[in-house]
Structure formats: structure tokens, C-alpha cells
Design a protein around this motif. Structure first.
Motif, PDB file in Angstrom:
ATOM      1  N   ILE A 223       1.193  -1.623  -0.335  1.00 11.08           N
ATOM      2  CA  ILE A 223      -0.055   0.128   0.336  1.00 11.08           C
ATOM      3  C   ILE A 223       1.355   0.837   0.066  1.00 11.08           C
ATOM      4  CG2 ILE A 223      -1.818   1.612   1.107  1.00 11.08           C
ATOM      5  CD1 ILE A 223      -2.144  -1.308   0.350  1.00 11.08           C
ATOM      6  N   LYS A 224       0.559   1.894  -1.117  1.00  7.99           N
ATOM      7  CA  LYS A 224       1.725   3.422  -1.001  1.00  7.99           C
ATOM      8  C   LYS A 224       0.741   4.203  -0.681  1.00  7.99           C
ATOM      9  CE  LYS A 224       4.128   6.250  -4.065  1.00  7.99           C
ATOM     10  NZ  LYS A 224       5.148   6.449  -5.652  1.00  7.99           N
ATOM     11  N   GLY A 225       1.122   5.031   0.194  1.00  8.20           N
ATOM     12  CA  GLY A 225       0.654   6.071   0.612  1.00  8.20           C
ATOM     13  C   GLY A 225       1.537   7.051   1.779  1.00  8.20           C
ATOM     14  N   ARG A 226       0.610   6.783   2.736  1.00  5.91           N
ATOM     15  CA  ARG A 226       0.585   7.781   4.522  1.00  5.91           C
ATOM     16  C   ARG A 226       0.380   5.688   5.935  1.00  5.91           C
ATOM     17  NH1 ARG A 226      -3.078  13.081   4.934  1.00  5.91           N
ATOM     18  NH2 ARG A 226      -1.641  12.668   6.607  1.00  5.91           N
ATOM     19  N   PHE A 298      -1.312   0.904  10.695  1.00  2.49           N
ATOM     20  CA  PHE A 298      -2.254   1.752   9.415  1.00  2.49           C
ATOM     21  C   PHE A 298      -1.492   2.377   8.757  1.00  2.49           C
ATOM     22  CE2 PHE A 298      -5.133   1.395  13.143  1.00  2.49           C
ATOM     23  CZ  PHE A 298      -6.780   1.215  12.371  1.00  2.49           C
ATOM     24  N   MET A 299      -2.236   1.423   7.194  1.00  2.00           N
ATOM     25  CA  MET A 299      -1.452   2.986   5.865  1.00  2.00           C
ATOM     26  C   MET A 299      -2.731   2.558   5.421  1.00  2.00           C
ATOM     27  SD  MET A 299       1.707   2.461   5.420  1.00  2.00           S
ATOM     28  CE  MET A 299       1.430   2.883   3.759  1.00  2.00           C
ATOM     29  N   MET A 300      -2.403   4.302   4.805  1.00  3.75           N
ATOM     30  CA  MET A 300      -3.823   4.725   3.646  1.00  3.75           C
ATOM     31  C   MET A 300      -2.689   4.962   2.357  1.00  3.75           C
ATOM     32  SD  MET A 300      -6.070   7.857   4.568  1.00  3.75           S
ATOM     33  CE  MET A 300      -5.090   9.215   4.741  1.00  3.75           C
ATOM     34  N   ASP A 301      -4.475   4.621   1.465  1.00  2.00           N
ATOM     35  CA  ASP A 301      -3.742   4.524   0.013  1.00  2.00           C
ATOM     36  C   ASP A 301      -3.644   5.935  -0.373  1.00  2.00           C
ATOM     37  OD1 ASP A 301      -4.127   5.121  -2.651  1.00  2.00           O
ATOM     38  OD2 ASP A 301      -3.784   2.917  -2.942  1.00  2.00           O
ATOM     39  N   GLY A 302      -2.371   6.633  -0.857  1.00  2.00           N
ATOM     40  CA  GLY A 302      -2.058   8.227  -1.269  1.00  2.00           C
ATOM     41  C   GLY A 302      -3.350   8.247  -2.280  1.00  2.00           C
ATOM     42  N   PHE A 308      -5.876   0.846   5.796  1.00  2.00           N
ATOM     43  CA  PHE A 308      -6.064  -0.617   6.114  1.00  2.00           C
ATOM     44  C   PHE A 308      -5.075  -1.123   7.292  1.00  2.00           C
ATOM     45  CE2 PHE A 308      -5.919   0.170   1.201  1.00  2.00           C
ATOM     46  CZ  PHE A 308      -6.931  -1.265   1.396  1.00  2.00           C
ATOM     47  N   CYS A 309      -5.341  -1.975   8.005  1.00  2.00           N
ATOM     48  CA  CYS A 309      -5.285  -2.257   9.539  1.00  2.00           C
ATOM     49  C   CYS A 309      -3.789  -3.352   9.129  1.00  2.00           C
ATOM     50  CB  CYS A 309      -5.867  -2.764  10.655  1.00  2.00           C
ATOM     51  SG  CYS A 309      -5.199  -2.452  11.966  1.00  2.00           S
ATOM     52  N   LEU A 310      -2.789  -3.445   9.388  1.00  2.00           N
ATOM     53  CA  LEU A 310      -1.666  -4.134   9.092  1.00  2.00           C
ATOM     54  C   LEU A 310      -1.423  -4.808  10.522  1.00  2.00           C
ATOM     55  CD1 LEU A 310       1.116  -0.961   7.807  1.00  2.00           C
ATOM     56  CD2 LEU A 310      -0.854  -2.790   6.582  1.00  2.00           C
ATOM     57  N   GLU A 311      -1.566  -4.547  11.428  1.00  2.00           N
ATOM     58  CA  GLU A 311      -1.221  -4.869  12.355  1.00  2.00           C
ATOM     59  C   GLU A 311      -1.479  -5.140  14.097  1.00  2.00           C
ATOM     60  OE1 GLU A 311       3.406  -5.467  13.833  1.00  2.00           O
ATOM     61  OE2 GLU A 311       3.171  -5.370  11.383  1.00  2.00           O
ATOM     62  N   GLY A 312      -1.161  -6.042  14.864  1.00  2.00           N
ATOM     63  CA  GLY A 312      -1.983  -5.537  16.512  1.00  2.00           C
ATOM     64  C   GLY A 312      -0.229  -5.603  17.104  1.00  2.00           C
TER      65      GLY A 312
END
Length: 348
Positions: A223-226, A298-302, A308-312
């Protein structure tokens, strides 16, 4: 209150754990607690008379703990200090001292710290500790199980697969997804064994590196973004923090070297996205059946702003550059108050 701060161990996150432990120990001492800092694997050699009075000894238990190096620690060198380490993970007198404490503040990270094994042992021995229980620790530590739970509970997570070392050795390495991809160990932390593969050659190298740390690997869409992180304490999501590495991605070096990233808290996001992302963090906390506190990445699509939640992370770092203390500060909670709140939740 008599408190053992438990740190160190033999995971790849050993150095991070020791700094987390040092920070917590100093905060608890400043608050007036009778705190000691122990390495869970190396323990502490002492006679019975010293052990009986150990919480009142005038000693700086953190004086020999330095900074986090840019490279992950030499675990084999640590193991060499304990020839009996294969017979008992716990170092000398660790269990005795934990049993004599009012509570153990878990400053451990990674394997044999966040995977539930120590928590299960403490449960059997009636030792109170901070963080979540053994079942939720084990679930959250395994990224494949975590992703299954996220999917089942409608928590957005990047598409991905699990690959075992048996599949890798047999040559079954086709992920069924186009590059670029993220390759990471299934049960690791601090971004050790994590790589972004943009070419077939990078993908092969990333798999080789990941399998040098674990027998299972997660391969997921990049996921490319923030990038963001959200701490959850007692089920309540804290302010969102945005992490922007000055170069590369949020790897081991960028996580723990001061000045390597620009952290913004609260993150500059539209109100609707802020509310939705915080709700996802709280939902993830509930879905994994976590207790006390945790942190979600989390990653957010730019382009689309889809997040998207990656992990805890069930025992988030508490180092000078760690995220949860920064989020607490944004709510007006000092580091000392944060430690006290975590202890209070553990004893409730």
C-alpha cells in the motif's frame, strides 16, 4: 508498590525491550515505587538475604543499559552467557522475584515476550502482569491469524497470503499477486525481516531474509501512501499519529534512531477518516480480545484514501521515540501517568 520491570530476553527486539524497560523503570522510581529492572533471560544472581530485601536496595538497575544500535542484536552472544538457557528460559531468580512483586510490568517485545508463553506461565503461578493475556497475545503475535480475524470482523487489511518454509524450500514461491509486495515474518516485530519487493530479484532476497527469522512469512499487497499508528488503552483509541520516515520506510533503523522520522500527532486527517480509523483500531482491539493496551498500525492509500490495518502490537514500545507515549502526550497524559494507568488496568 513492589514492581518488577521485565525486559531483555532473546528475541530480535532485545535492545528495544531493554530501552523500554529502562524508561518504565525510571518513571516508576520517580513515582516512588519500589521497582527493579530484570532481564528475563539473564536474571539476577543473589543469596536469599539479598533477594528478601531486593526491592529496598539502593541500586540503579538501569545504569548499564545504553542506546539502541542501528543493527539488530547478536542473540547468539546473549545465549552464550547462559549455558543452561536451553533447559530454562527464565534466568536465575526471575520467577521468585516476580512472585514477590505486586505486579510485573511487561517491557518485553517479540518472541517469548509477546507470544503468550510468559503470560501463560505467569497465569499458572498467580503472577499479575501488564498487557493482555496469553490467548490474545498468541493471536496478535501471529500475523496470519491476525489477518484472518480482521477479515472475519470486517476490519480492512491488505490482501495477502501466508507462505511456510516448506513451501519456500520446495520452490512454491509464486504469491499470486503482482509486484510490488511487502514480505515480512509472520511472528516478528520492529520491522526486522520486513522488506518491500519491487522487482523479482528483491522478492527472492526478501523471502530469503524473512525465512532466516521465522518458519512462516506473510506476503501482502504493498500500500503506497501514508502510515499511521493508533494506541488503544482500555478499549479507548488515542489520537492518531502519522509516521513519515525521512528516507526509506519505517524499518528498524527509522523506528529507533532519533530524527529518522517525522511524527505528527494528532495526524492531519479529515474528521470522517479520523473517526473511521480510530473505530477500526477499537474494533481490532475487541476482535483480538485484547486487554489493557495495544497499538495498531495502518497504511492509507495515497490516491484513494482507503486505509488498511496491518497488525496489532500487544506490548508497544516505550522508548524515547515510541509512538504510544507521544499519543498519550497529545491527550495531556505524561509518561509517568501513562505507566500508572497501564498498571491500574492490569490490577483492575
Amino acid at each position: 508498590m513492589k514492581i518488577v520491570v521485565l525486559a531483555g530476553g532473546i528475541s530480535t527486539e532485545r535492545d528495544v525491550s531493554l530501552i523500554t524497560g529502562k524508561m518504565i523503570y525510571k518513571a516508576l522510581k520517580e513515582k516512588g515505587h519500589e521497582a527493579i529492572l530484570l532481564d528475563v533471560y539473564l536474571g539476577y544472581e543473589a543469596d536469599k538475604a539479598e533477594l528478601d530485601n531486593i526491592f529496598s536496595i539502593d541500586k540503579d538497575w538501569a545504569e548499564n543499559i545504553g542506546k539502541i544500535s542501528e543493527d539488530d542484536p547478536d542473540i547468539e552472544a546473549i545465549k552464550a552467557l547462559r549455558p543452561d538457557g536451553d533447559k530454562n528460559f527464565f534466568g536465575p531468580n526471575v520467577i521468585t522475584l516476580c512472585q514477590n512483586a505486586d505486579v510485573v510490568f511487561m517491557a518485553l517485545h517479540g518472541q517469548n515476550g509477546e507470544n503468550g508463553k510468559i503470560q501463560a506461565c505467569f497465569d499458572l503461578m498467580g503472577i499479575k502482569y501488564t498487557g493482555t493475556d496469553y490467548i490474545s497475545s498468541a493471536m496478535a503475535m501471529d500475523k496470519d491469524i491476525t489477518k484472518d480475524i480482521f477479515r472475519a470482523n470486517g476490519i480492512p487489511t491488505p490482501p495477502g497470503i501466508k507462505m511456510t518454509i516448506e513451501e519456500y524450500k520446495s520452490g512454491k514461491t509464486d504469491p499470486g499477486m503482482p509486484l510490488p509486495l511487502v514480505v515480512k515474518t509472520s511472528r516478528g516485530g520492529s520491522s526486522i525481516g520486513v522488506a518491500i519487493a519491487r522487482t523479482p530479484e528483491e522478492y527472492v532476497a526478501a523471502l530469503k531474509d524473512a525465512f532466516s527469522y521465522d518458519t512462516e512469512t506473510i506476503i501482502e499487497k504493498y500500500i503506497k501512501g501514508r502510515e499511521f499508528s493508533i494506541g488503544v488503552i482500555g478499549g479507548h483509541a488515542m489520537p492518531i499519529i502519522e509516521i513519515a520516515p525521512i528516507s526509506g520506510f519505517y524499518d528498524y533503523k527509522n523506528k529507533y534512531q532519533a530524527g529518522a522520522t517525522v511524527d505528527t500527532c494528532p495526524a492531519e486527517l479529515p474528521e470522517d477518516i479520523t473517526d473511521a480509523m480510530k473505530k477500526s483500531a477499537e474494533d481490532a482491539f475487541k476482535a483480538l480480545r485484547l486487554k489493557n493496551y495495544a497499538r495498531f498500525d495502518f497504511m492509507m492509500d495515497g490516491e484513494t484514501n482507503e486505509f488498511f490495518c496491518l497488525e496489532g502490537n500487544t506490548l508497544p514500545g516505550m522508548t524515547p521515540t515510541s509512538l504510544v507515549p507521544q499519543e498519550a502526550a497529545a491527550e495531556g497524559i505524561s509518561f509517568i501517568e501513562l505507566c500508572e494507568k497501564i498498571i491500574a488496568l492490569a490490577l483492575d
